[in-house]
Design a protein around this motif. Sequence first.
Motif: not given
Length: 497
Positions: A150, A154, A158, A164, A167, A169-174, A177
Amino acid sequence: MAAVTDDFAKKCEVKRNVELGRFVVAVGNVRAGETLLLEMPILVLPHIGDTRCSKCFNLTDEFCGKCRLLALCENCTEHDERDCQRLVELKLPEEQVQQLQEKKHSEVQTALKCLLLKEHPETMPLYEEFSQMDAQLAARRGTEMWKKYKENVFAPLEASGVLKQLSGQADEELVQTLLGIPDINASEIRAPESGGSMRGLYRRAGLFPHSCLPNLVTAIDEERRIKVYANRFIAAGEILYISYTNVLLGTEERRHILKTGKCFDCNCPRCQDPTELGTHMSSFICSSCACAGGYIVRKPETGIWTCLLKPEHTLKQEFVSNMLERAKEEIFHAKDDIYRMELLLAKLSRLLHGNHYLMLDLKQNIASILRQILQNLSHRPNRKVYERKMRLCQEILLVLKVLTPGISRLKAIALYELANTQAELARKLYSEKEQSSRDLRMELEQTEVMLRESLRMLLFEPLATPEGELARSMLLELKGLQNDIKSLERRNDDVVN
């Protein structure tokens, strides 16, 4: 890069259950040595903390002068043109580029390479298969690794806007993964530098579940192609297993590696047996028992270290942990010093079973040094040196025959070392007139049997591997050995006549 042979589709079936997730079973009966998979990796990635050239995979601190985001060593002028152009299009300011290049953000490289699979029509199918792999997010959430990713991956992706743009989107979960999938599914492969390693992510090989008693062998050649083949006969419907860990580690060590690195608890028959199938690779000697067989083992159901003969004799977990840590430290400091190693082996033999994994580690190290001594004629080694190495090989083989029944490269190499040393000693004794030609012939005939068995196992290894190269040289040695045996037979026939 990720070509897969038809063997997998014909011989394997992918299934799913709650315990294993996706796993693989044999469609029909499989012969020992039969190949089930040949596959190139989707991605070749550095280990966590390393930065490697995107072209030649050598360690480097340099970056591509064009895209400035992917590592490129000074000996390479370009990497994948599509990836490079896509990153150029991001048009990041110099300050953000420098931040992403910082050593503490090295895992940004892995995230970018995973994201870039999605950016090109040719690699989009690979990304789709990649995204189906298990990342164990639930088990990893909140761990130190999760927090590190993180903060160091991330957050900078970000802040720079890279995430962004690539992908959408600014997605930490991505990001978690993208990084979790290689951590859970990648295989260790050889790096360009001697003794180095990195990670290869394979589409199909990652589907095979783990067992500390696998029925499959994996081998990776110089082109990073993985070969998966059966180490024994496998009946139709059997689950196909590979091993994610070193089989010569004790149960607690193996389970710790699997839990922290792969996020699961292994409950295979070996892990559930406190004696590890009678090998006692984790057992302590019970100092309170006067008779043989008093070994203290860890009961898997309670976690208590207790004597097999007298359960009232126990060891505290704290003592076991501290003692093993001290032993590991002493082994590390004794490295390359055969006298210190022998003394340490004798010292630990009063505490640990002779097959304890730390004892086996010492025995392997000593045997390796003895090999160097025997190869150097200037040392003029005596008979005891040969016999010591042979005894160590025999002790290691006894354990490997239990843990790796069937085809095993570890067993093949140990058997080769034993056979080679026995032949050298026999020739030495004959040259010094301590053995007759008849004795020499008998010794060489025994050696031939061992050499053939070792070679039989190693011939299943890919040619472009150290084991494949060893097999080629062994073929020449076997031919020379057979010629020596024939020569001795003729000599003995001449004497009789």
